[in-house]
Motif scaffolding. Structure first.
Motif, PDB file in Angstrom:
ATOM      1  N   GLU A 189     -28.961   9.667  63.858  1.00 26.63           N
ATOM      2  CA  GLU A 189     -28.159  10.861  63.548  1.00 26.63           C
ATOM      3  C   GLU A 189     -28.945  12.158  63.739  1.00 26.63           C
ATOM      4  N   GLY A 190     -30.242  12.036  63.927  1.00 28.87           N
ATOM      5  CA  GLY A 190     -31.066  13.249  64.109  1.00 28.87           C
ATOM      6  C   GLY A 190     -31.300  14.012  62.820  1.00 28.87           C
ATOM      7  N   TYR A 191     -31.331  13.308  61.670  1.00 27.93           N
ATOM      8  CA  TYR A 191     -31.603  13.996  60.404  1.00 27.93           C
ATOM      9  C   TYR A 191     -33.071  14.425  60.365  1.00 27.93           C
ATOM     10  N   THR A 192     -33.325  15.551  59.740  1.00 24.80           N
ATOM     11  CA  THR A 192     -34.718  15.910  59.430  1.00 24.80           C
ATOM     12  C   THR A 192     -35.275  14.805  58.542  1.00 24.80           C
ATOM     13  N   THR A 193     -36.471  14.326  58.868  1.00 27.38           N
ATOM     14  CA  THR A 193     -37.010  13.178  58.124  1.00 27.38           C
ATOM     15  C   THR A 193     -38.477  13.408  57.779  1.00 27.38           C
ATOM     16  N   PHE A 194     -38.834  13.089  56.541  1.00 27.50           N
ATOM     17  CA  PHE A 194     -40.240  13.104  56.113  1.00 27.50           C
ATOM     18  C   PHE A 194     -40.633  11.697  55.693  1.00 27.50           C
ATOM     19  N   HIS A 195     -41.920  11.399  55.868  1.00 25.87           N
ATOM     20  CA  HIS A 195     -42.373  10.028  55.609  1.00 25.87           C
ATOM     21  C   HIS A 195     -43.379   9.971  54.473  1.00 25.87           C
ATOM     22  N   LEU A 196     -43.443   8.782  53.857  1.00 27.41           N
ATOM     23  CA  LEU A 196     -44.528   8.556  52.901  1.00 27.41           C
ATOM     24  C   LEU A 196     -45.383   7.416  53.431  1.00 27.41           C
ATOM     25  N   PRO A 197     -46.678   7.434  53.105  1.00 28.46           N
ATOM     26  CA  PRO A 197     -47.561   6.409  53.673  1.00 28.46           C
ATOM     27  C   PRO A 197     -47.241   5.019  53.137  1.00 28.46           C
ATOM     28  N   ASN A 198     -47.510   4.011  53.942  1.00 33.33           N
ATOM     29  CA  ASN A 198     -47.233   2.627  53.535  1.00 33.33           C
ATOM     30  C   ASN A 198     -48.036   2.196  52.327  1.00 33.33           C
ATOM     31  N   ASN A 199     -49.241   2.767  52.173  1.00 32.90           N
ATOM     32  CA  ASN A 199     -50.089   2.307  51.066  1.00 32.90           C
ATOM     33  C   ASN A 199     -49.864   3.109  49.772  1.00 32.90           C
ATOM     34  N   VAL A 200     -48.701   3.755  49.679  1.00 33.27           N
ATOM     35  CA  VAL A 200     -48.338   4.452  48.436  1.00 33.27           C
ATOM     36  C   VAL A 200     -47.034   3.857  47.920  1.00 33.27           C
ATOM     37  N   GLY A 201     -47.105   3.199  46.762  1.00 33.03           N
ATOM     38  CA  GLY A 201     -45.917   2.564  46.192  1.00 33.03           C
ATOM     39  C   GLY A 201     -44.990   3.604  45.577  1.00 33.03           C
ATOM     40  N   GLY A 202     -43.728   3.232  45.406  1.00 32.24           N
ATOM     41  CA  GLY A 202     -42.717   4.167  44.895  1.00 32.24           C
ATOM     42  C   GLY A 202     -43.151   4.901  43.642  1.00 32.24           C
ATOM     43  N   ARG A 203     -43.645   4.140  42.657  1.00 31.52           N
ATOM     44  CA  ARG A 203     -43.966   4.781  41.368  1.00 31.52           C
ATOM     45  C   ARG A 203     -45.241   5.615  41.424  1.00 31.52           C
ATOM     46  N   PHE A 204     -45.986   5.532  42.521  1.00 35.42           N
ATOM     47  CA  PHE A 204     -47.192   6.357  42.700  1.00 35.42           C
ATOM     48  C   PHE A 204     -46.945   7.480  43.719  1.00 35.42           C
ATOM     49  N   SER A 205     -45.671   7.737  44.039  1.00 32.21           N
ATOM     50  CA  SER A 205     -45.390   8.572  45.218  1.00 32.21           C
ATOM     51  C   SER A 205     -44.961  10.007  44.908  1.00 32.21           C
ATOM     52  N   VAL A 206     -45.071  10.419  43.631  1.00 33.23           N
ATOM     53  CA  VAL A 206     -44.540  11.748  43.296  1.00 33.23           C
ATOM     54  C   VAL A 206     -45.215  12.872  44.078  1.00 33.23           C
ATOM     55  N   LEU A 207     -46.481  12.682  44.472  1.00 31.65           N
ATOM     56  CA  LEU A 207     -47.169  13.744  45.212  1.00 31.65           C
ATOM     57  C   LEU A 207     -47.114  13.543  46.726  1.00 31.65           C
ATOM     58  N   SER A 208     -46.259  12.613  47.166  1.00 34.60           N
ATOM     59  CA  SER A 208     -45.969  12.464  48.600  1.00 34.60           C
ATOM     60  C   SER A 208     -44.661  13.221  48.882  1.00 34.60           C
ATOM     61  N   ALA A 209     -44.141  13.036  50.079  1.00 36.60           N
ATOM     62  CA  ALA A 209     -42.860  13.684  50.418  1.00 36.60           C
ATOM     63  C   ALA A 209     -41.759  13.324  49.415  1.00 36.60           C
ATOM     64  N   VAL A 210     -41.902  12.172  48.751  1.00 38.78           N
ATOM     65  CA  VAL A 210     -40.882  11.735  47.772  1.00 38.78           C
ATOM     66  C   VAL A 210     -40.674  12.779  46.678  1.00 38.78           C
ATOM     67  N   GLY A 211     -41.786  13.341  46.167  1.00 38.33           N
ATOM     68  CA  GLY A 211     -41.652  14.373  45.133  1.00 38.33           C
ATOM     69  C   GLY A 211     -41.734  15.773  45.709  1.00 38.33           C
ATOM     70  N   LEU A 212     -42.465  15.899  46.831  1.00 37.30           N
ATOM     71  CA  LEU A 212     -42.714  17.258  47.342  1.00 37.30           C
ATOM     72  C   LEU A 212     -41.511  17.862  48.054  1.00 37.30           C
ATOM     73  N   VAL A 213     -40.675  17.030  48.682  1.00 39.48           N
ATOM     74  CA  VAL A 213     -39.471  17.591  49.324  1.00 39.48           C
ATOM     75  C   VAL A 213     -38.530  18.164  48.248  1.00 39.48           C
ATOM     76  N   PRO A 214     -38.187  17.385  47.198  1.00 39.43           N
ATOM     77  CA  PRO A 214     -37.376  18.002  46.124  1.00 39.43           C
ATOM     78  C   PRO A 214     -38.072  19.219  45.504  1.00 39.43           C
ATOM     79  N   ALA A 215     -39.410  19.123  45.310  1.00 39.38           N
ATOM     80  CA  ALA A 215     -40.131  20.241  44.680  1.00 39.38           C
ATOM     81  C   ALA A 215     -40.024  21.497  45.540  1.00 39.38           C
ATOM     82  N   ALA A 216     -40.231  21.342  46.847  1.00 35.70           N
ATOM     83  CA  ALA A 216     -40.179  22.513  47.736  1.00 35.70           C
ATOM     84  C   ALA A 216     -38.759  23.079  47.783  1.00 35.70           C
ATOM     85  N   LEU A 217     -37.751  22.191  47.813  1.00 35.28           N
ATOM     86  CA  LEU A 217     -36.365  22.681  47.869  1.00 35.28           C
ATOM     87  C   LEU A 217     -35.966  23.374  46.559  1.00 35.28           C
TER      88      LEU A 217
END
Ligand code: PA5
Length: 460
Positions: A189-217
């Protein structure tokens, strides 16, 4: 660093030797702390675990900030679709930095769809304007049934509201680079997409794009968040236990699990702003150290059940049990030294002692007195407790506190000799759901069969 840890009330001299730690127990833990630090350092150096480096390996912060800058002003709502580690960090950030949801009216608003309760979803959709909403589906696996199903509903709502072409511009995906159908759809669909590294589990991901995209928005200061986290990371690699708070806290909590039969930990913030963080921590601690087997494959069924309680509110709900019920818990208070505002009781006395003693006093003084009273009363009742005090709840302190707890959890995994970074139990539930919901494929059929066998057993 504006975070202090007071472990005095964990000690035998405060709560007795049956429920508190003696000096010799703590001394015996110290060499094991060095071993835990070395063990986790190896996991990090071999690249098995990546959270200490975040956001490195996640898409560049600058790209995230650049995207947020481009869409700024075009929305009043950010609708996050995710669950568990893909939702709780955003909630913790929003609650911490802008206040708890029932009383905050911040803009842009974060609406976090983390449950497939149809009434919750219906209410949320009716509360948002598709012309003013950015939709952010977040899933590391790109496959979680709850997230995928909810996203399809929100996507349709958005397309119906603004048309398919415009909807594509208003969806931003966070997922893993090389896996999952969410990534496939995003590319198609051509959505803007950000990735998180494979070696970062969901519950450890707040400082990856998982938390930073909502934080920046949401407009939070992402750089300050990362600055606070980086400072804590530095402390967390120190072999000096007076500097390395996460290691010291992990060692003490491990001693309570091992020596003192405390299978529960109450995370007890005296701050509504930290309530979201308490729920984030609950997942982190529960999923990371609640494990069936140790690293040798032996059945250990270990863990410590985290409970979230809010001070002072839960003094009038839970504390009776905590004081007099089973002595099976360790309490971790979270205090804030400098609240951002401080409502004060008007100074004019009204001639009634039940009111007058409070006149002219700031609420922070009352909150502090209530917490210290609860700590003292628990200690008198031989209930071990400790306190983290944050100077403030702002980006820097929250970033540091997240990192403190992630390191503490990782070290606890080392003390327990378990893998703190997998979640077989969660995955099992996901697999049953795929089977029950009719997903195609041999592996999903197996879970349909297992469920049918379970149903047959129920019928007897
Ligand atoms: O910490 C974890 O790995 C899990 O709790 C996940 O965050 C949760 O199951 C959601 O997974 P996903 O991001 O793949 O949708």
């Amino acid at each position: 660093m504006g975070i202090r840890f007071d472990d005095t009330n964990l000690r035998a001299r405060m709560v007795g030797a049956k429920h508190g730690l003696t000096d010799s127990e703590i001394a015996a833990g110290v060499p094991l702390a060095a071993k835990a630090l070395a063990g986790f350092r190896t996991l990090y150096q071999t690249g098995e675990v990546g959270f200490p480096d975040l956001p490195k390996g996640s898409d560049e912060v600058d790209k995230i900030l650049d995207y947020a800058g481009k869409v700024k002003g075009s929305y009043d709502t950010v609708c996050i679709v995710g669950i568990g580690g893909s939702a709780l960090g955003a909630w913790a950030l929003d609650c911490g930095l802008r206040g708890p949801h029932p009383v905050q009216n911040a803009s842009p608003r974060l609406v976090i769809l983390d449950n497939v309760d149809p009434e919750f979803i219906g209410l949320a959709l009716r509360s948002m304007n598709p012309k003013k909403t950015i939709v952010v589906p977040i899933a590391k696996s790109g496959a979680t049934a709850e997230t995928v199903a909810t996203f399809l509903i929100v996507k349709k709502w958005l397309e119906d509201g603004i048309g398919a072409a415009k909807a594509k511009q208003r969806i931003v995906v966070v997922t893993s680079e090389g896996r999952g159908d969410l990534k496939v759809l995003a590319t198609r669909e051509g959505y803007t997409t950000f990735h998180l590294p494979n070696n970062v589990g969901g519950r450890f991901s707040v400082l990856s794009a998982v938390g930073l995209v909502p934080a920046a928005l949401a407009g939070f200061d992402v750089k300050k968040l990362l600055k606070g986290a980086a400072e804590m990371t530095k402390a967390a690699w120190s072999d000096d236990l007076s500097v390395n708070t996460p290691l010291r806290a992990a060692m003490l909590h491990w001693l309570f699990i091992k020596n003192k039969k405390k299978p529960m930990q109450v995370a007890f913030p005296y701050s509504n702003r930290l309530w979201g963080t308490a729920f984030w921590f609950r997942q982190l601690w529960a999923e990371s150290i609640g494990k069936a087997r140790d690293r040798k494959g032996q059945l250990v069924n270990t863990g410590q059940t985290p409970i979230a309680a809010l001070g002072t509110t839960d003094q009038h709900s839970q504390v009776q049990l905590y004081m007099e019920g089973p002595n099976d818990k360790v309490f971790t208070f979270w205090a804030v030294a400098k609240p951002r505002e401080n409502a004060t009781v008007p100074p004019e006395k009204i001639g009634l002692e039940g009111f007058d003693y409070l006149c002219g006093k700031p609420m922070s003084k009352l909150l502090d007195a209530e917490r210290r009273s609860t700590e003292a009363a628990l200690a008198e009742n031989e209930r071990p407790n400790c306190t983290f005090t944050l100077d403030r709840v702002d980006e820097e302190h929250l970033g540091a506190f997240f990192q403190l707890m992630e390191f503490e959890t990782a070290f606890a995994g080392e003390f327990l000799n378990i893998n703190a970074f997998d979640q077989e139990g969660v995955e099992l539930g996901k697999k049953f759901t795929f089977g029950l919901m009719g997903r195609k494929g041999e592996q999903h059929q197996q879970f349909r069969d297992r469920f049918a066998a379970y149903e047959a057993r129920r019928k007897g």
